[in-house]
Write a protein that holds these residues in place. Sequence first.
Motif: not given
Lengths: 360, 360
Positions: A12, A18, A27, A205, B39-40, B42-48, B51-52, B254-256
Amino acid sequence: MDFSELRAEFPVLRRLAYLNAGTDGPLPGRAVAAAAQELQRQADEGRAGTHHEHMFELRKQLRGVYAGLLHCEPRDVALATCTSEGIAHIVAGLELAAGDEILTSDEEHPGLLGALAAARELRGARVREVPLTQIAESVSPATRLIACCHVGWMSGSLAPAALTEVDVPVLFDGAQGVGAVPVDVAALACDAYAGSGQKWMCGPDGTGMLFVSARLRERIAVSRRGYGNLAEPNAGLDAGLHEDARRLDTFSLGNETLACALAASGTLEEAGWDAVQTRARELAAQLATRLDEAGRTVAPRGATTLVAFSSADPAAERARLAEQGVVVRSIPGRPWLRASVGGWNDEHDLDRLIAALSPA
Amino acid sequence: MDFSELRAEFPVLRRLAYLNAGTDGPLPGRAVAAAAQELQRQADEGRAGTHHEHMFELRKQLRGVYAGLLHCEPRDVALATCTSEGIAHIVAGLELAAGDEILTSDEEHPGLLGALAAARELRGARVREVPLTQIAESVSPATRLIACCHVGWMSGSLAPAALTEVDVPVLFDGAQGVGAVPVDVAALACDAYAGSGQKWMCGPDGTGMLFVSARLRERIAVSRRGYGNLAEPNAGLDAGLHEDARRLDTFSLGNETLACALAASGTLEEAGWDAVQTRARELAAQLATRLDEAGRTVAPRGATTLVAFSSADPAAERARLAEQGVVVRSIPGRPWLRASVGGWNDEHDLDRLIAALSPA
C-alpha cells in the motif's frame, strides 16, 4: 532489515501515504502470501490429521509473539479476535454487583464503552467518566475496576503514570498501545491489557490479545467455553478450563488467520520492534510540529504514534486527502482528523499530508 | 454444475477419499482464491475507505446465505465464529437461576457441554442428560431449556420429532445439521439453532451462525459488545444494541474470511443445495449398507450424512486408513470410526474406504 526494506514490505505504501494504522495497519505482502499458502494447503490436503496440531502450534507461536510485545509470560496471554473481546471478558467476567463502580475516562472507544454499558444495564454497575488525566485521583470507595485506554484513540494521549499507584484492578484498552509504543504490563502495574492484532501489529482483522494477571484471572467467570479454552474437551461436563490465560482464549481462529498474523509480526520483528516503535514516535512528533507550523491545532497527545489535528470540516477534508492518496481518519464528535504514524512510514508520507492540507 | 463438476472444485478430492466434513469440510479452490484476492486488495489499497463498507456488505451477504439454509429471515441470524459461540450466547445469556434445569442428551459435543458446565458452575443450574430419543418426554417442571444436537456428532442420530411439541425453548446444536441435511427452523419449532460454517458449508475455520427467534432474543442478556453488534457505536455509553439478531453477532470477522465463506457456499449453491444434500444422504445410506455387509456394526443413525461404525481399534485403524488416503475420524469414548459423506464425494470414495478396512 532497514527502514527502506521494511517499507518495501507493504504494497500500500507504493502508492498511498497510508496513515491509518490506528484503524487497521498496512498489511505486508508476506502476510498475504502466508495466509494464501495456508489455505491452499488446507484445500489440497484437507483439514484433518495434522491440521489441528498445526493450529495448536500456530496459536502457541502467536501467543509467544504477543507475550513478547507485552513483556509477560505466554501463560498470561489469551488469544482474542479483537480488543473489544478481551475487554468484554474482563468486564463481564467480574460479575459486578449493583452499585459497584467502574471508573473510566471521557475519551474511550466504543469497544470499551460497550462493555461498560453492558455492566451498567445487566448488573446495575455505575460507570463514572472523568478526564483521563484525573482518573487515578478519582478512585472512590465504590470503585471496583478502572477501565481506560493506555493510549487514547482520539488524540494519542497517554494514561497517567499515577495509575500504577491505585489500589483497584486496572484494565487497559491497549488497541493503540501494543505494537505502537513500548508496553510492559508489569511496569504499568495493570491487571489486564487488551490489544489488537490488526492495527500496529499489521496482522489480519479478527486477531487480538488479552493479558490478564494471575490474581485477576481467578476472579473472572468464564461462561464462553469450547475447544478453544477447555482443558480436557472430551471429559464431557467435567471438561474444565485451562488453568492459565488460555481459559480466556477465543473460540476459533483459522490457521490462515494465525499464519497471516505471524507473518506480519515477523516482518516487524525483522526490522526490530524497538527500532520500529522509536521511529514511529519520532515521525509522529515531527508531524505534530509540522502541523502546528502549518497552523493546525494539534490535540493533546503523549509520546505516541497518533496525531490528531484541527480541521474546519473533518469529513470533507478526509475525503479530499484520500483523493490525493493521503489516508487519515476523522474522529466522531471531535473537530479533528487523526494521522497514525508507523515505523513503515517516512518523511515523504508526512510531506504529502502537509502538502495536501487545505490552507488553515 | 453437475456432481463431477462439483467434485472437481475440491482439490483434496483429487488424491484423498476425504470423508471428514463433520470436522472440517473440504475447501473449494475458489474459496482459497477469494480469500487471497481479498487480502491482496487489502495489502494493495489499505484497509480504509471502502474497507468497512465492504465488510458490512460481505456480512450481509453471508447472513443471507445462512438464513437461506436455515429457512428464516436474515434478521433472525447472527454471525458467529463457530457453533460453540452461538450456543454459549444462548446458554449464558438466559442468566439461569440456581436449580433451573437444562435438559440435554448423552451424545453431545464438547462445545455444547462446555456452555452447560458453565451454567452449572456459575449459576447453579442443573444439567440432566438423557438419551436423545427420550428427551422430549423428559421435560420436568424445572426445565428451562432443552439444549441438544439436531444431528448427533457421534453417529448421525437425529433429534426426535417430538421436540416440536415441548413447551420450553429448544436450542439445537446444528453443527452436523446445517448444510448437511435440510433445516427449517420453523418446522423444527426451535428457538435457537447454532451452526458451523467450516463443516458442511465448506467455509473457513472461524465461521458460523446462530438463529434465534424474536421471542427468545429479547430474553438473552448480551454482555459482549463492540463494533460487531452496537447499533450506534459512536453514541458512547448509549450506543445500544441492534434490535435484530445482529445484537448477537460476533466481534470481528475479516473480509477475507467472509469472502472465503461466501465463495465456498457459492460453489455448493451452484450445484444446488437440495441436490447436494440429497446425494450426500443417499451416499451415506449406501455406505451404511456396505459397512454392514462388510461385517461392521453401524451405530444408530438417522437420515443424515454421518456414518459411525465399529472398529476393534479405532485410533489405529483411522491412522491406517489415512495412510491409504482415506480420511475418517475416531470418536472419543466410543469404539467407532465416523465417516462424513458429502455431495462432493462419490462411490469411488466409498469403495476406497471399504477396500481399506481391516477384515472384520
